[in-house]
Write a protein that holds these residues in place. Structure first.
Motif, PDB file in Angstrom:
ATOM      1  N   PHE A 214       1.086  -1.703  -0.088  1.00 23.21           N
ATOM      2  CA  PHE A 214      -0.321   0.000   0.139  1.00 23.21           C
ATOM      3  C   PHE A 214       1.020   1.231  -0.375  1.00 23.21           C
ATOM      4  N   GLU A 215       0.538   2.079  -0.931  1.00 25.69           N
ATOM      5  CA  GLU A 215       1.829   3.142  -0.913  1.00 25.69           C
ATOM      6  C   GLU A 215       0.140   4.837  -1.152  1.00 25.69           C
ATOM      7  N   PRO A 216       0.499   5.148   0.328  1.00 28.10           N
ATOM      8  CA  PRO A 216      -0.509   6.249   0.550  1.00 28.10           C
ATOM      9  C   PRO A 216      -0.309   7.719  -0.226  1.00 28.10           C
ATOM     10  N   SER A 217       0.744   7.552  -0.806  1.00 28.40           N
ATOM     11  CA  SER A 217       0.789   8.545  -1.848  1.00 28.40           C
ATOM     12  C   SER A 217       0.160   8.037  -3.195  1.00 28.40           C
ATOM     13  N   SER A 218      -0.067   7.509  -3.689  1.00 29.06           N
ATOM     14  CA  SER A 218      -0.849   6.985  -4.468  1.00 29.06           C
ATOM     15  C   SER A 218      -2.111   7.292  -4.659  1.00 29.06           C
ATOM     16  N   VAL A 219      -3.108   7.349  -3.383  1.00 27.57           N
ATOM     17  CA  VAL A 219      -4.264   7.511  -3.753  1.00 27.57           C
ATOM     18  C   VAL A 219      -4.465   8.829  -4.123  1.00 27.57           C
ATOM     19  N   GLY A 220      -5.503   8.720  -4.797  1.00 29.80           N
ATOM     20  CA  GLY A 220      -6.425   9.827  -5.993  1.00 29.80           C
ATOM     21  C   GLY A 220      -7.531  10.833  -5.274  1.00 29.80           C
ATOM     22  N   LEU A 221      -7.817  11.666  -5.690  1.00 28.42           N
ATOM     23  CA  LEU A 221      -8.695  12.374  -4.767  1.00 28.42           C
ATOM     24  C   LEU A 221      -9.860  11.450  -5.221  1.00 28.42           C
ATOM     25  N   GLY A 222     -10.684  11.072  -5.981  1.00 25.03           N
ATOM     26  CA  GLY A 222     -11.315   9.817  -5.158  1.00 25.03           C
ATOM     27  C   GLY A 222     -11.760   8.914  -5.077  1.00 25.03           C
ATOM     28  N   SER A 223     -11.106   8.417  -4.712  1.00 28.49           N
ATOM     29  CA  SER A 223     -10.600   7.142  -3.524  1.00 28.49           C
ATOM     30  C   SER A 223     -11.087   8.022  -2.376  1.00 28.49           C
ATOM     31  N   VAL A 224     -10.314   9.207  -2.222  1.00 26.39           N
ATOM     32  CA  VAL A 224     -10.364   9.890  -0.319  1.00 26.39           C
ATOM     33  C   VAL A 224     -11.878  10.062  -0.488  1.00 26.39           C
ATOM     34  N   LEU A 225     -12.991  10.233  -1.980  1.00 26.61           N
ATOM     35  CA  LEU A 225     -13.900  11.519  -2.515  1.00 26.61           C
ATOM     36  C   LEU A 225     -15.481  10.066  -1.354  1.00 26.61           C
ATOM     37  N   ALA A 226     -14.273   8.515  -2.073  1.00 31.95           N
ATOM     38  CA  ALA A 226     -15.542   7.746  -2.146  1.00 31.95           C
ATOM     39  C   ALA A 226     -14.961   7.209  -0.617  1.00 31.95           C
ATOM     40  N   ILE A 227     -14.332   7.097   0.636  1.00 30.08           N
ATOM     41  CA  ILE A 227     -13.928   6.538   1.939  1.00 30.08           C
ATOM     42  C   ILE A 227     -14.834   7.942   2.671  1.00 30.08           C
ATOM     43  N   VAL A 228     -14.542   9.699   2.111  1.00 35.58           N
ATOM     44  CA  VAL A 228     -15.345   9.945   2.452  1.00 35.58           C
ATOM     45  C   VAL A 228     -16.900   9.641   2.736  1.00 35.58           C
ATOM     46  N   TYR A 229     -17.656  10.489   1.589  1.00 33.30           N
ATOM     47  CA  TYR A 229     -18.849   9.360   1.252  1.00 33.30           C
ATOM     48  C   TYR A 229     -19.516   8.063   1.675  1.00 33.30           C
ATOM     49  N   LEU A 230     -18.271   6.972   2.301  1.00 32.14           N
ATOM     50  CA  LEU A 230     -18.741   5.633   3.180  1.00 32.14           C
ATOM     51  C   LEU A 230     -18.291   6.110   4.432  1.00 32.14           C
ATOM     52  N   ILE A 231     -17.432   6.591   4.544  1.00 30.36           N
ATOM     53  CA  ILE A 231     -18.151   7.159   6.559  1.00 30.36           C
ATOM     54  C   ILE A 231     -19.031   7.591   6.955  1.00 30.36           C
ATOM     55  N   VAL A 232     -19.632   9.199   6.459  1.00 29.64           N
ATOM     56  CA  VAL A 232     -20.775   9.833   6.621  1.00 29.64           C
ATOM     57  C   VAL A 232     -22.215   9.508   6.076  1.00 29.64           C
ATOM     58  N   PHE A 233     -21.880   8.684   4.816  1.00 34.53           N
ATOM     59  CA  PHE A 233     -23.370   7.817   3.747  1.00 34.53           C
ATOM     60  C   PHE A 233     -23.379   6.897   4.904  1.00 34.53           C
ATOM     61  N   GLY A 234     -21.926   6.395   4.583  1.00 29.32           N
ATOM     62  CA  GLY A 234     -23.014   5.138   4.846  1.00 29.32           C
ATOM     63  C   GLY A 234     -22.853   4.040   6.067  1.00 29.32           C
ATOM     64  N   SER A 235     -21.636   4.746   6.477  1.00 31.12           N
ATOM     65  CA  SER A 235     -21.788   4.741   7.936  1.00 31.12           C
ATOM     66  C   SER A 235     -22.508   5.329   9.101  1.00 31.12           C
ATOM     67  N   ILE A 236     -21.687   6.305   9.628  1.00 37.94           N
ATOM     68  CA  ILE A 236     -22.501   7.025  10.451  1.00 37.94           C
ATOM     69  C   ILE A 236     -24.375   7.156   9.979  1.00 37.94           C
ATOM     70  N   ILE A 237     -24.407   7.153   8.808  1.00 31.18           N
ATOM     71  CA  ILE A 237     -25.866   8.244   8.268  1.00 31.18           C
ATOM     72  C   ILE A 237     -26.647   6.784   8.830  1.00 31.18           C
ATOM     73  N   ALA A 238     -26.377   5.638   7.376  1.00 32.54           N
ATOM     74  CA  ALA A 238     -26.909   4.293   7.489  1.00 32.54           C
ATOM     75  C   ALA A 238     -26.731   3.481   8.307  1.00 32.54           C
ATOM     76  N   LEU A 239     -26.161   3.653   8.836  1.00 29.14           N
ATOM     77  CA  LEU A 239     -25.568   1.916   9.873  1.00 29.14           C
ATOM     78  C   LEU A 239     -26.466   2.520  11.073  1.00 29.14           C
ATOM     79  N   ASN A 240     -26.133   3.941  11.008  1.00 27.65           N
ATOM     80  CA  ASN A 240     -27.283   4.371  12.745  1.00 27.65           C
ATOM     81  C   ASN A 240     -28.845   4.525  12.166  1.00 27.65           C
ATOM     82  N   CYS A 241     -28.801   3.833  11.267  1.00 26.65           N
ATOM     83  CA  CYS A 241     -30.694   4.406  10.908  1.00 26.65           C
ATOM     84  C   CYS A 241     -31.110   2.686  10.878  1.00 26.65           C
ATOM     85  N   TYR A 242     -29.802   1.487  10.080  1.00 16.24           N
ATOM     86  CA  TYR A 242     -30.193   0.581  10.379  1.00 16.24           C
ATOM     87  C   TYR A 242     -30.333  -0.395  12.040  1.00 16.24           C
ATOM     88  N   LEU A 243     -29.237   0.567  12.743  1.00 17.54           N
ATOM     89  CA  LEU A 243     -29.347   0.328  14.174  1.00 17.54           C
ATOM     90  C   LEU A 243     -31.205   0.227  14.441  1.00 17.54           C
TER      91      LEU A 243
END
Length: 321
Positions: A214-243
C-alpha cells in the motif's frame, strides 16, 4: 402517545428505511471506487475507525460517560459480525466481482435472517410461502454463483465464498444486535460496534499482507472522496438508521433493504463503471427478488385475501370490465 408523536415516528421510520434502501445501494459503487487505490481491509479500517471516533467525540461532548450503558461484549461480537465480517469480506470480494453482482448475492440476507431467526432466535417455523420463496431465492443465488464467470469474467471462487460468508455473518449479527441493543443506547452501541469492526478489519489487513504493497501517496482524490462518502453516509447515517430500526421493527422487515440495494448497485455499476449487465444477471436478479419478496410479504397475496378483495370490489371490477 399522541397522534402527532405517531406521525413523527412514522416519518422517522420512513426516512430511516429510505436511508438504508438507497444509501447502501450506492455504497457498492463507492467501495468499487475506493479499493482501486486503497486495499479493501485498509479502506474498511479507515472508514469505520474514523466514523466510530467521530461519533465518540460527539457523544462524549454530550455525555461524560457515553458508553456507560453499552454491553461491550455484545458490541464487540456484533462489530465483528457486521462491520468486520459482513462489510470487510464484501470489500475484499469486490476486488474480483462487480459491485452489482456483489449486491445481488447480498440480497439473500432477508432469507438468511428468516432461517436463522427460526433456528436460533424466535423458533417460529417459516410458512409454506416462505419456504417456496426461500427455494426460489436460493436458485437465483446458485445461478449467480455457478455462472459468475459469464457474469463478470474470471472470478476467483474465494471471492464468491467470501461474499456468502459475509452474508451469513451480517444476517447473524443483525439478529444478535436486535436482542443486545436498547433504544436509548443506539448511537453509543453503533459507535462501539464500528470501532470493534475497524479493529477486526485492521487485523485482516495485516493477515492479508495489504500494508506491504500500500502506497498512501498513490491514493487519488476519487478514492478519498469515496471513503469520505462511506464514512458519513454509509456508516454514520445508514448504520445508525439500521440499528435504530432494529429496535422498533422486526428484523426480517428491516432486512428488506436488500431488495432495493442490488437494483441501485446494478444500475450504478453499469452506468458509472461500465460493468456488464447480462440477461443472466437480470434473470438471476428477478429470481432472488421474487423469492425474497415472497418471504418478506407473507400473507399479502394469499388466495383468501385475493378473494376478499374481489368480493369488496365494485361489480364492474369483479366482472373484469
Amino acid at each position: 402517545m399522541s397522534s402527532s408523536s405517531t406521525a413523527r415516528l412514522s416519518v422517522g421510520m420512513l426516512a430511516a428505511f429510505a436511508a438504508i434502501y438507497f444509501i447502501w445501494g450506492t455504497t457498492y459503487l463507492a467501495i468499487a471506487v475506493a479499493i482501486k487505490e486503497i486495499p479493501p481491509f485498509i479502506s474498511g479500517t479507515v472508514r469505520f475507525l474514523i466514523a466510530g471516533l467521530a461519533m465518540y467525540v460527539w457523544l462524549r461532548w454530550r455525555d461524560p460517560r457515553p458508553m456507560a450503558n453499552v454491553d461491550m461484549k455484545m458490541a464487540a461480537l456484533t462489530g465483528v459480525l457486521l462491520s468486520g465480517i459482513g462489510n470487510g469480506l464484501v470489500l475484499w470480494a469486490q476486488q474480483g466481482i462487480p459491485s452489482g453482482i456483489a449486491a445481488l448475492i447480498v440480497t439473500a440476507v432477508p432469507v438468511i435472517v428468516l432461517l436463522l431467526d427460526w433456528a436460533f432466535f424466535s423458533k417460529r417455523a417459516p410458512t409454506r410461502q416462505a419456504l417456496i420463496g426461500t427455494t426460489i431465492a436460493v436458485i437465483g443465488v446458485v445461478a449467480i454463483v455457478t455462472h459468475t464467470r459469464s457474469l463478470s469474467g474470471d472470478a476467483n471462487i474465494w471471492y464468491v465464498l467470501s461474499l456468502l460468508i459475509a452474508t451469513v455473518g451480517w444476517s447473524f449479527g443483525t439478529l444478535v444486535q436486535k436482542r443486545a441493543v436498547q433504544p436509548g443506547t443506539v448511537l453509543s452501541f453503533t459507535c462501539a460496534q464500528m470501532i470493534f469492526g475497524a479493529l477486526f478489519q485492521a487485523l485482516m489487513s495485516v493477515i492479508d499482507g495489504e500494508w506491504t504493497h500500500f502506497e498512501p501517496s498513490s491514493v487519488g482524490l476519487g478514492s478519498v472522496l469515496a471513503i469520505v462518502y462511506l464514512i458519513v453516509f454509509g456508516s454514520i447515517i445508514a448504520l445508525n438508521c439500521y440499528l435504530w430500526l432494529l429496535t422498533r421493527v422486526a428484523a426480517p422487515k428491516v432486512a428488506t433493504y436488500a431488495l432495493v440495494n442490488p437494483v441501485v448497485a446494478l444500475l450504478l455499476g453499469a452506468l458509472v463503471l461500465n460493468e456488464r449487465l447480462t440477461p443472466l444477471a437480470v434473470t438471476a436478479a428477478a429470481l432472488v427478488l421474487v423469492g425474497v419478496g415472497l418471504v418478506l410479504f407473507q400473507g399479502v397475496f394469499t388466495p383468501a385475501r385475493l378473494m376478499s378483495f374481489v368480493k369488496r370490489a365494485p361489480p364492474a371490477v369483479a366482472r373484469g370490465e
